[in-house]
Structure formats: structure tokens, C-alpha cells
Design a protein around this motif. Sequence first.
Motif, PDB file in Angstrom:
ATOM      1  N   ALA A 153       0.688  -1.226  -0.004  1.00  0.00           N
ATOM      2  CA  ALA A 153      -0.015   0.105   0.065  1.00  0.00           C
ATOM      3  C   ALA A 153       0.822   1.217  -0.143  1.00  0.00           C
ATOM      4  O   ALA A 153       1.781   1.401   0.814  1.00  0.00           O
ATOM      5  CB  ALA A 153      -0.806   0.083   1.293  1.00  0.00           C
ATOM      6  N   GLU A 154       0.434   2.237  -0.889  1.00  0.00           N
ATOM      7  CA  GLU A 154       1.329   3.538  -0.782  1.00  0.00           C
ATOM      8  C   GLU A 154       1.062   4.441   0.481  1.00  0.00           C
ATOM      9  O   GLU A 154      -0.082   4.234   0.886  1.00  0.00           O
ATOM     10  CB  GLU A 154       0.623   4.213  -1.968  1.00  0.00           C
ATOM     11  CG  GLU A 154       1.133   5.561  -2.306  1.00  0.00           C
ATOM     12  CD  GLU A 154       0.183   6.712  -3.107  1.00  0.00           C
ATOM     13  OE1 GLU A 154      -1.004   6.335  -3.103  1.00  0.00           O
ATOM     14  OE2 GLU A 154       0.940   7.549  -3.593  1.00  0.00           O
ATOM     15  N   GLY A 155       2.063   4.860   0.746  1.00  0.00           N
ATOM     16  CA  GLY A 155       2.171   5.817   2.038  1.00  0.00           C
ATOM     17  C   GLY A 155       2.330   4.784   3.288  1.00  0.00           C
ATOM     18  O   GLY A 155       2.412   5.600   4.284  1.00  0.00           O
ATOM     19  N   ARG A 156       2.188   3.534   3.237  1.00  0.00           N
ATOM     20  CA  ARG A 156       2.163   2.708   4.477  1.00  0.00           C
ATOM     21  C   ARG A 156       3.583   2.207   4.741  1.00  0.00           C
ATOM     22  O   ARG A 156       4.100   1.616   3.650  1.00  0.00           O
ATOM     23  CB  ARG A 156       1.051   1.787   4.651  1.00  0.00           C
ATOM     24  CG  ARG A 156      -0.206   2.064   4.874  1.00  0.00           C
ATOM     25  CD  ARG A 156      -1.060   0.904   5.227  1.00  0.00           C
ATOM     26  NE  ARG A 156      -2.382   1.108   5.186  1.00  0.00           N
ATOM     27  CZ  ARG A 156      -3.399   0.269   4.633  1.00  0.00           C
ATOM     28  NH1 ARG A 156      -2.918  -1.058   4.408  1.00  0.00           N
ATOM     29  NH2 ARG A 156      -4.656   0.629   4.519  1.00  0.00           N
ATOM     30  N   VAL A 193       8.999   3.217   3.489  1.00  0.00           N
ATOM     31  CA  VAL A 193       7.693   3.425   2.963  1.00  0.00           C
ATOM     32  C   VAL A 193       7.615   3.856   1.439  1.00  0.00           C
ATOM     33  O   VAL A 193       8.304   4.539   0.757  1.00  0.00           O
ATOM     34  CB  VAL A 193       7.354   4.791   3.689  1.00  0.00           C
ATOM     35  CG1 VAL A 193       5.846   5.465   3.196  1.00  0.00           C
ATOM     36  CG2 VAL A 193       7.458   4.949   5.252  1.00  0.00           C
ATOM     37  N   PRO A 194       6.751   3.016   0.775  1.00  0.00           N
ATOM     38  CA  PRO A 194       6.755   3.401  -0.749  1.00  0.00           C
ATOM     39  C   PRO A 194       5.894   4.616  -0.824  1.00  0.00           C
ATOM     40  O   PRO A 194       4.684   4.780  -0.478  1.00  0.00           O
ATOM     41  CB  PRO A 194       5.804   2.147  -1.031  1.00  0.00           C
ATOM     42  CG  PRO A 194       5.640   1.116   0.016  1.00  0.00           C
ATOM     43  CD  PRO A 194       5.917   1.945   1.086  1.00  0.00           C
ATOM     44  N   LEU A 195       6.358   5.456  -1.749  1.00  0.00           N
ATOM     45  CA  LEU A 195       6.088   6.761  -1.768  1.00  0.00           C
ATOM     46  C   LEU A 195       5.062   7.151  -2.904  1.00  0.00           C
ATOM     47  O   LEU A 195       4.427   8.079  -3.067  1.00  0.00           O
ATOM     48  CB  LEU A 195       7.044   7.736  -1.687  1.00  0.00           C
ATOM     49  CG  LEU A 195       7.956   7.812  -0.379  1.00  0.00           C
ATOM     50  CD1 LEU A 195       9.098   8.500  -0.410  1.00  0.00           C
ATOM     51  CD2 LEU A 195       7.082   8.230   0.726  1.00  0.00           C
ATOM     52  N   ALA A 196       4.891   6.419  -3.964  1.00  0.00           N
ATOM     53  CA  ALA A 196       4.352   6.612  -5.125  1.00  0.00           C
ATOM     54  C   ALA A 196       3.779   5.179  -5.792  1.00  0.00           C
ATOM     55  O   ALA A 196       4.375   4.252  -5.829  1.00  0.00           O
ATOM     56  CB  ALA A 196       5.029   7.460  -6.411  1.00  0.00           C
ATOM     57  N   THR A 197       2.408   5.408  -6.151  1.00  0.00           N
ATOM     58  CA  THR A 197       1.764   4.310  -6.774  1.00  0.00           C
ATOM     59  C   THR A 197       2.792   3.922  -8.175  1.00  0.00           C
ATOM     60  O   THR A 197       3.204   4.719  -8.781  1.00  0.00           O
ATOM     61  CB  THR A 197       0.360   4.446  -7.216  1.00  0.00           C
ATOM     62  OG1 THR A 197       0.233   5.541  -8.002  1.00  0.00           O
ATOM     63  CG2 THR A 197      -0.412   4.534  -5.876  1.00  0.00           C
ATOM     64  N   GLY A 198       2.614   2.643  -8.479  1.00  0.00           N
ATOM     65  CA  GLY A 198       3.301   2.395  -9.853  1.00  0.00           C
ATOM     66  C   GLY A 198       4.003   0.667  -9.577  1.00  0.00           C
ATOM     67  O   GLY A 198       3.789   0.084  -8.628  1.00  0.00           O
ATOM     68  N   SER A 199       4.361   0.078 -10.770  1.00  0.00           N
ATOM     69  CA  SER A 199       4.926  -1.141 -10.901  1.00  0.00           C
ATOM     70  C   SER A 199       6.647  -1.084 -10.871  1.00  0.00           C
ATOM     71  O   SER A 199       6.935  -0.421 -11.808  1.00  0.00           O
ATOM     72  CB  SER A 199       4.303  -1.907 -12.084  1.00  0.00           C
ATOM     73  OG  SER A 199       3.086  -2.221 -12.067  1.00  0.00           O
ATOM     74  N   PHE A 217      11.183  -9.702 -10.325  1.00  0.00           N
ATOM     75  CA  PHE A 217       9.892  -9.610  -9.696  1.00  0.00           C
ATOM     76  C   PHE A 217       9.323  -8.482 -10.013  1.00  0.00           C
ATOM     77  O   PHE A 217      10.126  -7.222 -10.325  1.00  0.00           O
ATOM     78  CB  PHE A 217       9.678 -10.120  -8.203  1.00  0.00           C
ATOM     79  CG  PHE A 217      10.327  -9.351  -7.303  1.00  0.00           C
ATOM     80  CD1 PHE A 217      11.675  -9.537  -7.080  1.00  0.00           C
ATOM     81  CD2 PHE A 217       9.694  -8.328  -6.682  1.00  0.00           C
ATOM     82  CE1 PHE A 217      12.477  -8.569  -6.178  1.00  0.00           C
ATOM     83  CE2 PHE A 217      10.339  -7.771  -5.553  1.00  0.00           C
ATOM     84  CZ  PHE A 217      11.767  -7.658  -5.353  1.00  0.00           C
ATOM     85  N   LEU A 218       7.978  -8.060  -9.593  1.00  0.00           N
ATOM     86  CA  LEU A 218       7.401  -6.844  -9.757  1.00  0.00           C
ATOM     87  C   LEU A 218       6.614  -6.689  -8.357  1.00  0.00           C
ATOM     88  O   LEU A 218       5.997  -7.407  -7.696  1.00  0.00           O
ATOM     89  CB  LEU A 218       5.949  -7.060 -10.585  1.00  0.00           C
ATOM     90  CG  LEU A 218       5.652  -5.849 -11.476  1.00  0.00           C
ATOM     91  CD1 LEU A 218       7.065  -5.342 -12.411  1.00  0.00           C
ATOM     92  CD2 LEU A 218       4.449  -5.977 -12.406  1.00  0.00           C
ATOM     93  N   PHE A 219       7.156  -5.325  -8.154  1.00  0.00           N
ATOM     94  CA  PHE A 219       6.808  -4.812  -6.634  1.00  0.00           C
ATOM     95  C   PHE A 219       5.717  -3.867  -6.985  1.00  0.00           C
ATOM     96  O   PHE A 219       6.153  -2.479  -7.557  1.00  0.00           O
ATOM     97  CB  PHE A 219       8.031  -4.296  -5.906  1.00  0.00           C
ATOM     98  CG  PHE A 219       8.129  -3.986  -4.634  1.00  0.00           C
ATOM     99  CD1 PHE A 219       7.886  -4.643  -3.750  1.00  0.00           C
ATOM    100  CD2 PHE A 219       7.706  -2.500  -4.485  1.00  0.00           C
ATOM    101  CE1 PHE A 219       8.072  -4.266  -2.339  1.00  0.00           C
ATOM    102  CE2 PHE A 219       7.405  -2.153  -2.921  1.00  0.00           C
ATOM    103  CZ  PHE A 219       7.554  -2.967  -2.051  1.00  0.00           C
ATOM    104  N   VAL A 220       4.646  -3.994  -6.634  1.00  0.00           N
ATOM    105  CA  VAL A 220       3.506  -3.070  -7.184  1.00  0.00           C
ATOM    106  C   VAL A 220       2.923  -2.180  -6.156  1.00  0.00           C
ATOM    107  O   VAL A 220       2.514  -2.651  -5.005  1.00  0.00           O
ATOM    108  CB  VAL A 220       2.228  -3.850  -7.916  1.00  0.00           C
ATOM    109  CG1 VAL A 220       1.178  -3.115  -8.376  1.00  0.00           C
ATOM    110  CG2 VAL A 220       2.677  -4.961  -9.055  1.00  0.00           C
ATOM    111  N   VAL A 221       2.943  -0.904  -6.175  1.00  0.00           N
ATOM    112  CA  VAL A 221       2.386   0.028  -4.969  1.00  0.00           C
ATOM    113  C   VAL A 221       0.926   0.614  -5.737  1.00  0.00           C
ATOM    114  O   VAL A 221       0.914   0.944  -6.503  1.00  0.00           O
ATOM    115  CB  VAL A 221       3.620   1.079  -4.768  1.00  0.00           C
ATOM    116  CG1 VAL A 221       2.886   2.092  -3.589  1.00  0.00           C
ATOM    117  CG2 VAL A 221       4.859   0.796  -4.526  1.00  0.00           C
ATOM    118  N   VAL A 222       0.083   0.275  -4.698  1.00  0.00           N
ATOM    119  CA  VAL A 222      -1.190   0.715  -4.900  1.00  0.00           C
ATOM    120  C   VAL A 222      -1.648   1.552  -3.966  1.00  0.00           C
ATOM    121  O   VAL A 222      -1.381   1.375  -2.754  1.00  0.00           O
ATOM    122  CB  VAL A 222      -2.314  -0.629  -5.350  1.00  0.00           C
ATOM    123  CG1 VAL A 222      -1.786  -1.288  -6.816  1.00  0.00           C
ATOM    124  CG2 VAL A 222      -2.243  -1.705  -4.078  1.00  0.00           C
TER     125      VAL A 222
END
Length: 335
Positions: A153-156, A193-199, A217-222
Amino acid sequence: MTQRTHARLWAVALLAAVAIAAALVLAGCESPSILRSQGSAADEIVTLAMWVFGILAVVLFTVWGILVYVVVTGRRRPPDKASQTEGNLRIEIVWTAIPAVIVTVLFVLTVVYTERISIPDPGSQFTAVGRQWWWDFEFKELGFKAPNEVYVAEGRPVSIDIMSADVIHSFWVPQMGGKVDMIPGHVNHIHFVPLATGSYLGECAEFCGVQHGRMRFLFVVVPPKEYSAWVADQQKPAREPSGSDAIAGKQVIGSVGCGSCHAIRGTELKGTFGPDLTHFGSRGGIAAYTLKNTPANLLKWIQDPQGVKPECKMPNVPLPLQQQQQLVAYLEELK
Ligand code: CUA
């Protein structure tokens, strides 16, 4: 200084300039680039890198400047008029002090930014397991595995335990943070913390055998809502096939031995050695992102895994074409 020595000096300077320019261009274009950070840890790393590049660029251009100055002014001066500087105490002090200051500044910057990377640990959410040559992401408490493609999750703050099932690998999502070694029998850890959505592409950063280069691998931030939906989807058992080929494919996969390595929750396939296929059809890649997940590529993979990814752990299983096509139809329905 002879004409030839001059020519060589200029050639070296030119080569160095071309190499630096090429490195900068590549760093800017190639994905994933550490310079396009989208995670809290990667942000600190890239800021530190910029400080280091900046300081080293000043050193580089100062040395080149002095070199050019000496070469140009030195040619006009008759050889016997060169000044003798051996034993010049002031110069010796200066060229000892300057590097000492540079090293001290680099050291302090490194300590400061390394410290800034550490944020409060929210507690491990999943385990990343390195395998020859794919990634298992195990959500033990939530009851599912998400091989080669993981959502956050973005921002968490995301908190990951890191280990290996065979040899030493290294977990690395360049745009999120630094590399963490995956060591058999030892649990490492990373959180940021992932800061922006994207793959974002993740890769193995430690040579781990012939297919090290095809271990991605793909690390997907949503957004958090989408993340909850993804978790709910992943928790579901495999859906029942609907098309006639897919229905036949489910029979085939249960009868040709795929279950000794693969699991599909909700069926009799319970293998743990290979990737869990419960939601295979929802993933973007095949064989740790060696191929895009399309029916044509999946057929190619099922027909000849050893040709697509030599020495991978999936054996070539000779099957009639019709059965191969039924397997493809079934697996692609496992969204
Ligand atoms: Cu795993 Cu390199």
C-alpha cells in the motif's frame, strides 16, 4: 613533454569524459534506475549519492583543470626553467589536508543519511524467499503466497523478512531501497515507505547461478483500498474453470505430476517446491518475469522450460499439444 605524450593525455581525458557522459545517460534512461527513487529508503540513498557525485565531480574537474593548466603553461617554459618543489612543506601539508577533509565529509554524510533511512519498524508483514530462480512472497498470517509479484500500500510502511531457500540471493527493488542479502538459515529484514503508486521491477543483486539474470519480480504499489482488494483476491482459493479447454486443463494438471512442485489452493495440487499457481492468471510475468504472461508465451514455457530458461528447476514434460493447450487455458483462467 613530447607531442605523443600530449596526444595520449588528451585521449585519456576524452575517453573519461565519454565514459562519464555515457554512465549519466544510461543512469537516466534505464529502468529501474536508483535515480528515480519512489521509496523512503531509496530517497535517502539517492540524496547521499548526489552529494558524493557532486563532491567527486569537484575533485575530478579541479584535477583536470590543474592538469590542463600545467600542460598548457608548461610547454611555453624552457625545460631548464621548471621550478623545483621537492620538500615544499606547505604544499605537502595542503595535499594531505584536502583529501583528509574530503574523506571526513563523505564519512559524516554517509552516517547521517544511513541514519535517516531507519524509520520505526511496523513489524513484518510478509516474507520474501529467494529461490533458484524465482521469488516467493509468503503472507503466512493471511494464508496465501504471491510468487514473483507482490502488492503493497502506498504511503504505509512496509516491513519484509528476507531469507533464502537455497543459495545466497539479494533482494533489491532499486526505486524503493537498498539491497538486502538473502541468506540460507538466516532472516534479514528491510522496511521503508513506498511513496508513489506504480509497478517497480525488483531483481536479484547477488550472483546465484546460471539464471541469476532472469530472477526478477514486480513490486506493485497501489492505494490502500486497492491493496485490501488485492489481499482479499489472493486469499480466495482458485476459481473453477469455465471454458471447455480450461475444464479439461484442470484434469490434465491433476494427472501429469505438476502437483509434486506446484500448489493450487482449492485443488489436490499441494507442491511447495515451485511457485504457487492459485492466481497465476493475474500475474504479469512467467518464470520470474523471463516472459510476459500471454497464452502464447505460456505455451512456449510449458513446451520447453529448459529452452526458455536453461537449467531452471522446471523439467521438460512431454505432453501432446492438445493437453498443453488445455493447461494454458486453465492456468490463464486462474485470475
Ligand atoms: Cu538470485 Cu541472483
